[in-house]
Write a protein that holds these residues in place. Structure first.
Motif, PDB file in Angstrom:
ATOM      1  N   PHE A  37       0.847  -1.174   0.000  1.00  0.00           N
ATOM      2  CA  PHE A  37       0.000   0.000   0.000  1.00  0.00           C
ATOM      3  C   PHE A  37       0.893   1.238   0.000  1.00  0.00           C
ATOM      4  CE2 PHE A  37      -3.963  -2.233   0.831  1.00  0.00           C
ATOM      5  CZ  PHE A  37      -3.485  -3.445   1.314  1.00  0.00           C
ATOM      6  N   ARG A  38       0.310   2.368  -0.332  1.00  0.00           N
ATOM      7  CA  ARG A  38       1.101   3.598  -0.299  1.00  0.00           C
ATOM      8  C   ARG A  38       0.228   4.766   0.143  1.00  0.00           C
ATOM      9  NH1 ARG A  38       2.215   4.484  -6.804  1.00  0.00           N
ATOM     10  NH2 ARG A  38       0.096   5.140  -7.383  1.00  0.00           N
ATOM     11  N   SER A  47      -4.197   1.212  -2.254  1.00  0.00           N
ATOM     12  CA  SER A  47      -3.658  -0.131  -2.459  1.00  0.00           C
ATOM     13  C   SER A  47      -2.835  -0.144  -3.731  1.00  0.00           C
ATOM     14  CB  SER A  47      -4.788  -1.149  -2.538  1.00  0.00           C
ATOM     15  OG  SER A  47      -5.679  -0.818  -3.577  1.00  0.00           O
ATOM     16  N   VAL A  48      -1.760  -0.907  -3.720  1.00  0.00           N
ATOM     17  CA  VAL A  48      -0.852  -0.974  -4.865  1.00  0.00           C
ATOM     18  C   VAL A  48      -0.875  -2.367  -5.492  1.00  0.00           C
ATOM     19  CG1 VAL A  48       1.548  -0.784  -5.608  1.00  0.00           C
ATOM     20  CG2 VAL A  48       0.636   0.799  -3.887  1.00  0.00           C
ATOM     21  N   ALA A  49      -0.647  -3.396  -4.674  1.00  0.00           N
ATOM     22  CA  ALA A  49      -0.592  -4.760  -5.203  1.00  0.00           C
ATOM     23  C   ALA A  49      -0.800  -5.752  -4.065  1.00  0.00           C
ATOM     24  CB  ALA A  49       0.747  -5.014  -5.886  1.00  0.00           C
ATOM     25  N   TYR A  94       5.586   3.738   1.188  1.00  0.00           N
ATOM     26  CA  TYR A  94       5.102   2.417   0.792  1.00  0.00           C
ATOM     27  C   TYR A  94       5.172   1.486   1.994  1.00  0.00           C
ATOM     28  CZ  TYR A  94       4.936   3.723  -4.090  1.00  0.00           C
ATOM     29  OH  TYR A  94       4.607   4.324  -5.279  1.00  0.00           O
ATOM     30  N   VAL A  95       4.065   0.808   2.229  1.00  0.00           N
ATOM     31  CA  VAL A  95       3.934  -0.043   3.407  1.00  0.00           C
ATOM     32  C   VAL A  95       3.503  -1.434   2.975  1.00  0.00           C
ATOM     33  CG1 VAL A  95       2.807  -0.313   5.638  1.00  0.00           C
ATOM     34  CG2 VAL A  95       3.210   1.980   4.739  1.00  0.00           C
ATOM     35  N   CYS A  96       4.098  -2.448   3.579  1.00  0.00           N
ATOM     36  CA  CYS A  96       3.620  -3.802   3.306  1.00  0.00           C
ATOM     37  C   CYS A  96       2.722  -4.265   4.447  1.00  0.00           C
ATOM     38  CB  CYS A  96       4.761  -4.786   3.077  1.00  0.00           C
ATOM     39  SG  CYS A  96       5.733  -5.197   4.525  1.00  0.00           S
ATOM     40  N   ALA A  97       1.855  -5.207   4.138  1.00  0.00           N
ATOM     41  CA  ALA A  97       0.891  -5.688   5.113  1.00  0.00           C
ATOM     42  C   ALA A  97       0.616  -7.165   4.875  1.00  0.00           C
ATOM     43  CB  ALA A  97      -0.405  -4.885   5.019  1.00  0.00           C
ATOM     44  N   ALA A  98       0.098  -7.832   5.909  1.00  0.00           N
ATOM     45  CA  ALA A  98      -0.160  -9.272   5.828  1.00  0.00           C
ATOM     46  C   ALA A  98      -1.550  -9.596   6.348  1.00  0.00           C
ATOM     47  CB  ALA A  98       0.898 -10.026   6.645  1.00  0.00           C
ATOM     48  N   ASN A  99      -2.177 -10.574   5.701  1.00  0.00           N
ATOM     49  CA  ASN A  99      -3.425 -11.115   6.221  1.00  0.00           C
ATOM     50  C   ASN A  99      -3.487 -12.597   5.921  1.00  0.00           C
ATOM     51  OD1 ASN A  99      -5.950 -11.890   4.387  1.00  0.00           O
ATOM     52  ND2 ASN A  99      -4.794 -10.358   3.268  1.00  0.00           N
ATOM     53  N   TYR A 112      -1.641  -7.048   9.855  1.00  0.00           N
ATOM     54  CA  TYR A 112      -0.291  -6.659  10.276  1.00  0.00           C
ATOM     55  C   TYR A 112       0.290  -5.703   9.256  1.00  0.00           C
ATOM     56  CZ  TYR A 112      -1.041 -10.789  13.124  1.00  0.00           C
ATOM     57  OH  TYR A 112      -1.574 -11.711  13.987  1.00  0.00           O
ATOM     58  N   TRP A 113       0.942  -4.670   9.778  1.00  0.00           N
ATOM     59  CA  TRP A 113       1.468  -3.603   8.931  1.00  0.00           C
ATOM     60  C   TRP A 113       2.905  -3.270   9.333  1.00  0.00           C
ATOM     61  CZ3 TRP A 113      -1.471  -1.277   5.081  1.00  0.00           C
ATOM     62  CH2 TRP A 113      -2.818  -1.657   5.041  1.00  0.00           C
ATOM     63  N   GLY A 114       3.711  -2.936   8.319  1.00  0.00           N
ATOM     64  CA  GLY A 114       5.049  -2.435   8.578  1.00  0.00           C
ATOM     65  C   GLY A 114       5.029  -0.936   8.828  1.00  0.00           C
ATOM     66  N   GLN A 115       6.220  -0.386   8.996  1.00  0.00           N
ATOM     67  CA  GLN A 115       6.349   1.053   9.261  1.00  0.00           C
ATOM     68  C   GLN A 115       6.434   1.871   7.981  1.00  0.00           C
ATOM     69  OE1 GLN A 115       6.259   2.620  12.375  1.00  0.00           O
ATOM     70  NE2 GLN A 115       5.487   0.582  12.897  1.00  0.00           N
TER      71      GLN A 115
END
Length: 123
Positions: A37-38, A47-49, A94-99, A112-115
């Motif tokens: 995401f960004r 959302s990006v991808a 730009y942030v990555c996330a998990a589900n 869950y999200w990064g910084q």
């Protein structure tokens, strides 16, 4: 619990490329759907991808299709975002996330999200 750490951002000229990485803690990375995401200043998160567990199912925002590629290496607990033909409007954190459950572009599905890592594209 998953901890996510992004890297690879920086300053690049328009038309250039960057590869972002996001490393996840833990031994269950392969069971998580991952997304990028960004968020630009003054704008909503976009959302990006997104990429499924096995790396086959992928989704992209229309604004990045054909320029960005998401991939993952489950052995390295890492998801990547290769960004080519960058434009000034790609400037954002730009942030990555998990589900655990869905390969989706919907940010509300992610637990869950990064910084984040800053990407700046100069014209």
């Amino acid at each position: 619990q998953v901890q996510l750490v992004e890297s690879g951002g920086g300053l690049v000229q328009a038309g250039g490329s960057l590869r972002l990485s996001c490393v996840a803690s833990g031994r269950t990375f392969s069971t998580y759907v991952m997304g990028w995401f960004r968020q630009a200043p003054g704008k909503e998160r976009e959302s990006v991808a997104a990429i499924g567990w096995g790396g086959i199912s992928k989704h992209y925002a229309d604004s990045v299709k054909g320029r960005f590629t998401i991939s993952r290496d489950n052995a390295k607990n890492t998801v990547y975002l290769q960004m080519n033909s960058l434009k000034p409007e790609d400037t954002a954190v730009y942030v990555c996330a998990a589900n655990k459950y869905r390969t989706t572009m919907n940010s509300s599905a992610y637990d869950y999200w990064g910084q984040g890592t800053q990407v700046t594209v100069s014209s």
